[in-house]
Every structure is written in structure tokens, then in C-alpha cells.
Design a protein around this motif. Structure first.
Motif: not given
Ligand code: AHR
Length: 507
Positions: A377, A381-382, A385-386, A452, A454, A463, A469, A472-473
Motif C-alpha cells: 500500500k 492509499y493511506h 483511507s484516512l 489516526r 500518517l 513503503n 508499513d 502507515a496510519p
């Protein structure tokens, strides 16, 4: 001591459509083949030919919309090559962006629709105008959507889909001013009129995306900055055939993908911010050229960072990789730039009808990178996601008060907020290259549900297979005060999301 204080506007400014969180999956490099599709007989774990890790990661995000099969590839794509028995599909020439490869057509219409079901995405098909015909695109819409008992609908059923697909969003060409046929605006308008009129006879419910152009193309491209005005004017009374006007925005001035300096870092974020001015100008053009009774949304259906290493055009004295793979390192900086754009999308949600990050996997500003059986990821991506708590929620304006500024003079902290029946969510970016900022958010009657962040030691952190990771969060420590202010520290070059729910005893 609080250095930046965030206030959330009381009144919502509009709904954050899930379509603002789309991506582009083009048959370019390793995006579709390898990235999404490995085939059912692959050693790599797969669901009906699609990589299990990729399907799961995208479904978890979520990814509510996906545009396919291009990009430039779309204007060479003939959908009939991609249906029926895979063994009998022709080996065609797949071309996009100067790459020409043998194309097995293994990932065709049925496979793509299945991918959408597996990931929960709405399909957005981009039709072929450059080398196709009106009849070919009408047939594709009939094949996918028709509930009338025709030979095409029977063929679809025989190929495994008895039920109509109800695919709403169809693009009438891609970048028709360039790779999609080098049209001029008025000739494309004539084509669009013909395509759109006939497509609506086949399925009146389709939403058609017309090809627009950003009004500030690179001067050396020779492209027409007035394309949108000329195109909409040439449609005249037929402007109502347009549901969405497509513009693309790639950020290209951030220097090298990983070895950038502080000035490059800020330049890339500034470019991401400037996407807002492009959307506003495009909205003004549409407002001036189309009646207010007919809403034309802006489809930013390709956007993201396109680093110099991964292209053979545009500015930069950075060495380019050859042959071009359109793959690039995705750093935390790219994730922050994406987050800056998502802030813009929320603010512009009343005029922006969809947005598609380019691209989904492996290519350009990808969410995921695959290598053999591994899938990593990216920081972007993160970042997506956040933002997931905002999808479908009501956007609110935010006001940031701070003395901590960037070299440009703008505030170092920015924020976006939303409310829904789940509660409220605030996403913040600390854009400062090397300074952590003590920050407070004032939210009345709420308690923190999840927070969270990042972050990484360096803005160029990535990454990798070895450290998947690294960026990552992680949980963010938030302290609450009795005055309803929540305080925390945003590390340098970081972003965070705090999700709130109504405090006990509150309505
Ligand atoms: O995303 C890569 C390419 O960029 C697409 O094929 C094209 O539409 C754009 O120029």
C-alpha cells in the motif's frame, strides 16, 4: 501552547459524493494486467482472475468508482475483442501513451464488471471515439445495459450476465483534443452531438462525459486554452446532452520523485492546491455557456502526481527512465498532495461531480504497488483511507487560525471536515516541511471515536517490500478539554483524521 486552531463551519456546503473518490484503471503498463488481473490460473492468489490482495485492499478503502479501460487506450479499444471465450479472444495491439504491447483481451467487459462487484466500485466505461464508431459504442451500451430481448442482450446472457448491467457513466472519447483523435473543439462537438443523441436512444439513463480540456495547457503543447468555451458554444441548443465535462490535471513541477528538496516539496503541494482554481474556472465557463436549468458536473477523471522520471514530456531536468513504464515511487509527499486535493474536492463538491486518481495500481500516482505475489500500500492509499469517513457525508468549511506559515505565506495547517449520522470527522494536514505543530480542534458535544495520523521522519519516505508499513496510519493521541477543544500534535509533513461521535447524553 496551541499554535493552530481549527474551527468547523456550522452549515454544510454540500454532500461529498462517493464519486469523488474514484480511480482510473487503464490498460497501461502494469495497471490492469499484473496489477489487477493475473488470470484464474495464476499462482498468485486471485478471485476469478483478480489479485485477492488488490481486491481486498480496494474494497476496504473503499474505491467507489473506477474508470476503464483508459485513458488513451480507450480510443483504440474495441469492446467485442474482450467478450466470449477467453481462449478465442484475439491478440490485439494495446496502445496508450506511446506504449504498444500485445493485448490478450483477457480482461474484458465481463471481467471488469465482476471486478467492480468484487470491490464495490461503480463502473465508468470510457468509449472509443478516435478509432471507433457511433454504432460500436451504441452496441456496447446495448450489450451492457439493455433489458430488451435483443441478440446483443442474449449474447451477454450467453456470456454469463443475463441481467442488464445498469452502467450509468459513459465517456464519449478520452482527450479527444490529443491522443483521442486530435480533434478541434467544434469538430469534436459535432461528433459528441451525434454520439450522445444516438446513445440516449439506446439508454436514456446514461450519464455522458464529454471531453473538455484544462484552460491552462502547457504552452508548448499548442493545445487550445479555449477548448471548453468553443466546445460548449458549438453544441448550442444541444448542450443538454452533456452530463459531465472531463478535465485532467497532472502535477508535474515537484522535481524528482524521491530526491526532492524543500522548495520542490512546497511546489508540489502548491500545484495540488491550484487544482481548485482550475475547477473554479471550469465551473465559471460551464456557468457562462450552459443554461442554469441543466447541471453539467466537472469530471476530474484523471488527476495526480506525474513525476518526471515516469514521463517523456513536460518540465524537468530529472533523468527519465527508459523505456517508460509509467511507474514511480510514491512518497509521503505525494500522499499529502493527494490529501490537499481531497480538501479541494470537498470544498468544490457542488460543482465537481467525479474525480479519478490516475491510476489504481502500479501506474503513476498509484494506491497499490505489486511485485510478484506481494502487494504494498502506498502512502497515498493511506491518505485515501484516512478520508473514508468523509465519503457520502456533508462537507463543512473550516477556518484555521495560526501564525505558523509556509514560505508562501499560507497557513501551515489546513483542514477539511464533514458530518453524517455517524458523527463528525476532521482531516488535517501539517504542510510544514520540518516543524511539528500543536493543534486544537473545537467540536461541541462530541467525543473522539478514533484518531489516526500518517507521518514519517522524512517527506520522501516510501513503503517498500522490505518495509511495507513504514508509512502507515498510527493512533494519534488527542487530549480533550472541558471547553470542547481537542488538542494534539501534528508532526512535520503529516496528516491526521479525527472521528467524533455524539458524547453520551448529547443528541
Ligand atoms: O494516465 C495516463 C495518460 O494520461 C492517459 O492515458 C491519458 O488520458 C493521459 O494523457
Amino acid at each position: 501552547m496551541i499554535e493552530a486552531s481549527v474551527q468547523i463551519g456550522a452549515d454544510p456546503i454540500g454532500r461529498i459524493s462517493p464519486r469523488l473518490y474514484g480511480t482510473l484503471a487503464e490498460h497501461l503498463g502494469r495497471c490492469c494486467y499484473d496489477g489487477l488481473w493475473v488470470g484464474p490460473s495464476s499462482q498468485i492468489p486471485n478471485v476469478e482472475g483478480f489479485r485477492t490482495d488488490v481486491v481486498e485492499a480496494l474494497r476496504d478503502l473503499p474505491m467507489p468508482l473506477v474508470r476503464w479501460p483508459g485513458g488513451c487506450y480507450a480510443d483504440h479499444y474495441h469492446w467485442r475483442n474482450g467478450i466470449g471465450s477467453p481462449a478465442e479472444r484475439p491478440l490485439t495491439l494495446g496502445t496508450s501513451c506511446g506504449l504498444s504491447v500485445p493485448d490478450s483481451n483477457a480482461l474484458g467487459t465481463h471481467e471488469f464488471l465482476r471486478f467492480c462487484e468484487l470491490t464495490g466500485a461503480e463502473p465508468y466505461f470510457c468509449g472509443n471515439v478516435g478509432s471507433g464508431s457511433v454504432q460500436e459504442l451504441c452496441d456496447w451500451v446495448e450489450y451492457v445495459n439493455s433489458d430488451v430481448d435483443t441478440s446483443l442482450a442474449r449474447e451477454r446472457a450467453a456470456n454469463g450476465r443475463p441481467e442488464p448491467g445498469h452502467v450509468r457513466v459513459w465517456g464519449v472519447g478520452n482527450e479527444s483534443w490529443g491522443c483521442g483523435g486530435s480533434f478541434d473543439a467544434s469538430v469534436y462537438a459535432q461528433e459528441f452531438r451525434r454520439y450522445a443523441t444516438m446513445l440516449r436512444h439506446i439508454d436514456p439513463k446514461v450519464e455522458l462525459v464529454a471531453v473538455g480540456l484544462e484552460d491552462d495547457p502547457l504552452p508548448e503543447s499548442g493545445l487550445d486554452p479555449d477548448w471548453n468555451v468553443r466546445f460548449l458554444a458549438a453544441l448550442g441548443p444541444n448542450v443538454g446532452l452533456v452530463d459531465h465535462l472531463s478535465v485532467h490535471r497532472y502535477w508535474i513541477r515537484g522535481g524528482p520523485e524521491t530526491d526532492f528538496d524543500e522548495a520542490d516539496y512546497y511546489r508540489l503541494l502548491a500545484e495540488a492546491d491550484a487544482t481548485e482554481a482550475l475547477i473554479e474556472r471550469t465551473a465559471r465557463t460551464i456557468g457562462a455557456m450552459a443554461p442554469t436549468s441543466h447541471r453539467i458536473g466537472i469530471a476530474l477523471d484523471e488527476w495526480g502526481v506525474w513525476h518526471p522520471e515516469a514521463r517523456d514530456w513536460g518540465p524537468g531536468d530529472v533523468p527519465r527512465r527508459t523505456p517508460a513504464t509509467f511507474e514511480q515511487a510514491g512518497t509521503l509527499r505525494d500522499a499529502l498532495a493527494a490529501a490537499a486535493a481531497l480538501e479541494v474536492f470537498h470544498r468544490q463538491c457542488s460543482v465537481l461531480s467525479m474525480a479519478n486518481l490516475a491510476q489504481t495500481v502500479n501506474v503513476l500516482h498509484a494506491l497499490l504497488v505489486t511485485d510478484g505475489a506481494a502487494c504494498v500500500k502506498t502512502p497515498t492509499y493511506h491518505a485515501f483511507s484516512l478520508h473514508s469517513p468523509h465519503i457520502g457525508a456533508q462537507a463543512h468549511g473550516t477556518q484555521v487560525t495560526t501564525d505558523v506559515t509556509l514560505p508562501s505565506g499560507r497557513s501551515a495547517v489546513s483542514a477539511t471536515a464533514s458530518t453524517s449520522d455517524r458523527g463528525a470527522a476532521v482531516t488535517l494536514i501539517n504542510r510544514h516541511f520540518d516543524r511539528a505543530i500543536a493543534t486544537g480542534v473545537r467540536v461541541a458535544g462530541m467525543a473522539v471515536e478514533r484518531a489516526r495520523v500518517l507521518a514519517a521522519d522524512a517527506a520522501n519516505a516510501v513503503n517498500s517490500l522490505q518495509m511495507p508499513d513504514h508509512v502507515a496510519p498510527r493512533p494519534l493521541e488527542v487530549a480533550g478539554t472541558s471547553e470542547g477543544e481537542f488538542t494534539f500534535t501534528l508532526p512535520a509533513h503529516s496528516m491526521a483524521t479525527i472521528e467524533f461521535r455524539a458524547a453520551r447524553g448529547e443528541p
